[in-house]
Design a protein around this motif. Sequence first.
Motif, PDB file in Angstrom:
ATOM      1  N   SER A   3       0.821  -1.197   0.000  1.00 12.95           N
ATOM      2  CA  SER A   3       0.000   0.000   0.000  1.00 12.95           C
ATOM      3  C   SER A   3       0.855   1.247   0.000  1.00 12.95           C
ATOM      4  O   SER A   3       1.946   1.263   0.535  1.00 12.95           O
ATOM      5  N   ARG A   4       0.364   2.279  -0.595  1.00 15.34           N
ATOM      6  CA  ARG A   4       1.079   3.541  -0.653  1.00 15.34           C
ATOM      7  C   ARG A   4       0.384   4.546   0.253  1.00 15.34           C
ATOM      8  O   ARG A   4      -0.830   4.526   0.408  1.00 15.34           O
ATOM      9  N   CYS A   5       1.161   5.439   0.828  1.00 15.05           N
ATOM     10  CA  CYS A   5       0.601   6.500   1.667  1.00 15.05           C
ATOM     11  C   CYS A   5      -0.088   7.496   0.755  1.00 15.05           C
ATOM     12  O   CYS A   5       0.548   8.088  -0.109  1.00 15.05           O
ATOM     13  N   ILE A   6      -1.384   7.687   0.926  1.00 19.82           N
ATOM     14  CA  ILE A   6      -2.128   8.568   0.038  1.00 19.82           C
ATOM     15  C   ILE A   6      -2.096  10.022   0.505  1.00 19.82           C
ATOM     16  O   ILE A   6      -2.485  10.910  -0.217  1.00 19.82           O
ATOM     17  N   ASN A   7      -1.629  10.246   1.721  1.00 22.98           N
ATOM     18  CA  ASN A   7      -1.625  11.596   2.270  1.00 22.98           C
ATOM     19  C   ASN A   7      -0.433  12.378   1.740  1.00 22.98           C
ATOM     20  O   ASN A   7       0.685  11.916   1.800  1.00 22.98           O
ATOM     21  N   THR A  23      -3.555   9.835  14.170  1.00 22.34           N
ATOM     22  CA  THR A  23      -4.836  10.167  13.567  1.00 22.34           C
ATOM     23  C   THR A  23      -4.552  10.932  12.286  1.00 22.34           C
ATOM     24  O   THR A  23      -3.901  11.972  12.314  1.00 22.34           O
ATOM     25  N   LEU A  24      -5.041  10.375  11.189  1.00 21.33           N
ATOM     26  CA  LEU A  24      -4.807  10.950   9.868  1.00 21.33           C
ATOM     27  C   LEU A  24      -6.115  10.976   9.102  1.00 21.33           C
ATOM     28  O   LEU A  24      -7.017  10.174   9.376  1.00 21.33           O
ATOM     29  N   PRO A  25      -6.228  11.845   8.113  1.00 20.85           N
ATOM     30  CA  PRO A  25      -7.425  11.786   7.272  1.00 20.85           C
ATOM     31  C   PRO A  25      -7.384  10.553   6.371  1.00 20.85           C
ATOM     32  O   PRO A  25      -6.322  10.185   5.874  1.00 20.85           O
ATOM     33  N   ASP A  26      -8.542   9.909   6.200  1.00 22.81           N
ATOM     34  CA  ASP A  26      -8.610   8.775   5.292  1.00 22.81           C
ATOM     35  C   ASP A  26      -8.849   9.268   3.865  1.00 22.81           C
ATOM     36  O   ASP A  26      -8.768  10.477   3.599  1.00 22.81           O
ATOM     37  N   GLU A  27      -9.144   8.345   2.956  1.00 22.43           N
ATOM     38  CA  GLU A  27      -9.350   8.691   1.549  1.00 22.43           C
ATOM     39  C   GLU A  27     -10.479   9.702   1.344  1.00 22.43           C
ATOM     40  O   GLU A  27     -10.504  10.439   0.372  1.00 22.43           O
ATOM     41  N   ASN A  28     -11.435   9.749   2.299  1.00 19.88           N
ATOM     42  CA  ASN A  28     -12.580  10.653   2.199  1.00 19.88           C
ATOM     43  C   ASN A  28     -12.403  11.928   3.014  1.00 19.88           C
ATOM     44  O   ASN A  28     -13.325  12.725   3.116  1.00 19.88           O
ATOM     45  N   GLY A  29     -11.239  12.099   3.643  1.00 22.56           N
ATOM     46  CA  GLY A  29     -10.981  13.292   4.435  1.00 22.56           C
ATOM     47  C   GLY A  29     -11.453  13.202   5.875  1.00 22.56           C
ATOM     48  O   GLY A  29     -11.350  14.169   6.625  1.00 22.56           O
ATOM     49  N   ASN A  30     -11.972  12.051   6.283  1.00 28.42           N
ATOM     50  CA  ASN A  30     -12.417  11.850   7.665  1.00 28.42           C
ATOM     51  C   ASN A  30     -11.245  11.424   8.538  1.00 28.42           C
ATOM     52  O   ASN A  30     -10.413  10.620   8.116  1.00 28.42           O
ATOM     53  N   GLU A  31     -11.173  11.942   9.772  1.00 30.58           N
ATOM     54  CA  GLU A  31     -10.107  11.548  10.676  1.00 30.58           C
ATOM     55  C   GLU A  31     -10.271  10.090  11.076  1.00 30.58           C
ATOM     56  O   GLU A  31     -11.366   9.630  11.378  1.00 30.58           O
ATOM     57  N   LYS A  32      -9.158   9.367  11.059  1.00 34.10           N
ATOM     58  CA  LYS A  32      -9.176   7.944  11.368  1.00 34.10           C
ATOM     59  C   LYS A  32      -7.919   7.605  12.159  1.00 34.10           C
ATOM     60  O   LYS A  32      -6.846   8.123  11.875  1.00 34.10           O
ATOM     61  N   ASP A  33      -8.053   6.730  13.148  1.00 30.11           N
ATOM     62  CA  ASP A  33      -6.911   6.286  13.933  1.00 30.11           C
ATOM     63  C   ASP A  33      -6.210   5.141  13.221  1.00 30.11           C
ATOM     64  O   ASP A  33      -6.858   4.231  12.695  1.00 30.11           O
ATOM     65  N   TYR A  34      -4.880   5.189  13.233  1.00 33.41           N
ATOM     66  CA  TYR A  34      -4.050   4.133  12.670  1.00 33.41           C
ATOM     67  C   TYR A  34      -3.068   3.680  13.736  1.00 33.41           C
ATOM     68  O   TYR A  34      -2.533   4.488  14.483  1.00 33.41           O
TER      69      TYR A  34
END
Length: 104
Positions: A3-7, A23-34
Amino acid sequence: YGSRCINTRVIFKEYFMIKNIITLPDENGNEKDYRIIVSFDTHETGNEYIVYTDDVADDEGFIKVKAGIYNNEEERQELFPVKTEEEWKLISDILSKIEKERQL
């Protein structure tokens, strides 16, 4: 590990680094924990890398893993995408080494 970092440029909170969560934005711009799998720096590139996952498996059952170049300046932390195949190979080699050590 493909996988590639999309950010393209992400700022995240130091608090989450302490807890091994970012916590980073996902593909849809929503904050998500990783969950941070590993962070390391290397003299080969002079960069610090973070490898992280949301623990979601792909169609073949493999956990998707992402990586980024971490810039840890005092005033703001930033995550930049990994751009070269050499860097992706380095990251893949590190992950393979970790996997082998866990199997011992």
